[in-house]
Design a protein around this motif. Structure first.
Motif, short mmCIF file in Angstrom:
data_model
loop_
_atom_site.label_atom_id
_atom_site.label_comp_id
_atom_site.label_asym_id
_atom_site.label_seq_id
_atom_site.Cartn_x
_atom_site.Cartn_y
_atom_site.Cartn_z
N ASP A 31 57.49 8.66 31.83
CA ASP A 31 58.99 9.92 31.07
C ASP A 31 58.13 10.93 30.68
N THR A 32 57.98 11.93 32.06
CA THR A 32 56.98 13.16 31.77
C THR A 32 57.72 13.94 30.26
N ASP A 33 58.57 13.62 29.52
CA ASP A 33 59.34 14.42 29.17
C ASP A 33 58.41 13.55 27.98
N ASP A 34 58.22 12.35 27.59
CA ASP A 34 57.07 12.13 26.46
C ASP A 34 55.36 13.02 26.47
N GLN A 35 54.88 13.87 25.60
CA GLN A 35 53.76 14.67 26.12
C GLN A 35 52.65 13.62 26.27
N GLU A 36 52.45 12.04 26.49
CA GLU A 36 51.31 11.19 26.17
C GLU A 36 51.33 10.90 27.99
N ASN A 37 52.41 10.77 28.21
CA ASN A 37 52.72 10.44 29.65
C ASN A 37 52.17 11.93 30.49
N LEU A 38 53.10 12.72 30.33
CA LEU A 38 51.89 13.91 31.23
C LEU A 38 50.87 14.27 30.96
N ASN A 39 50.28 14.02 30.02
CA ASN A 39 48.74 13.87 29.42
C ASN A 39 48.26 13.59 30.95
N GLN A 40 48.88 11.83 30.65
CA GLN A 40 48.28 11.53 31.70
C GLN A 40 48.32 11.14 32.76
N LEU A 41 49.29 11.81 33.15
CA LEU A 41 49.39 12.40 34.08
C LEU A 41 48.74 13.54 35.01
N LYS A 42 48.51 14.23 34.22
CA LYS A 42 47.42 15.68 34.58
C LYS A 42 46.13 15.21 34.80
N LYS A 43 45.71 13.73 33.63
CA LYS A 43 43.84 13.43 33.83
C LYS A 43 44.58 13.01 34.84
N ASP A 44 45.22 12.08 36.16
CA ASP A 44 44.62 11.31 36.96
C ASP A 44 44.79 12.50 38.03
#
Length: 83
Positions: A31-44
């Motif tokens: 879930d990209t509402d979770d900042q950690e998941n969003l940060n990982q997605l933006k890193k990838d």
């Protein structure tokens, strides 16, 4: 294993999860509402602007349309089974 990055308010994200479930494909929801998941997605994918973003066995697929085509091509050619 399929990894789907998305959020609950995204209709295409829900469709991607439903498609995986329809074919009995194991997936992990991030879930990209979770900042950690969003940060990982933006890193990838630094230039990402939309969700869902989907990987299959650590191979980047793309959004829902590409995922749908991948499922159809894979299961259409080989039938349902393990990957």
């Amino acid at each position: 294993m399929i990894t789907i990055y998305g959020h609950a308010r995204c209709g295409w994200c829900t469709k991607a999860k439903n498609l995986a479930e329809q074919y009995g494909l194991e997936y992990q929801w991030k879930d990209t509402d979770d900042q950690e998941n969003l940060n990982q997605l933006k890193k990838d994918l630094p230039s990402v602007k939309t969700v869902p973003q989907i990987w299959w066995d650590n191979r980047y697929i793309g959004g829902y349309d590409k995922f749908s085509a991948e499922v159809e091509n894979t299961l259409g050619n080989y039938g349902q089974g393990t990957f």
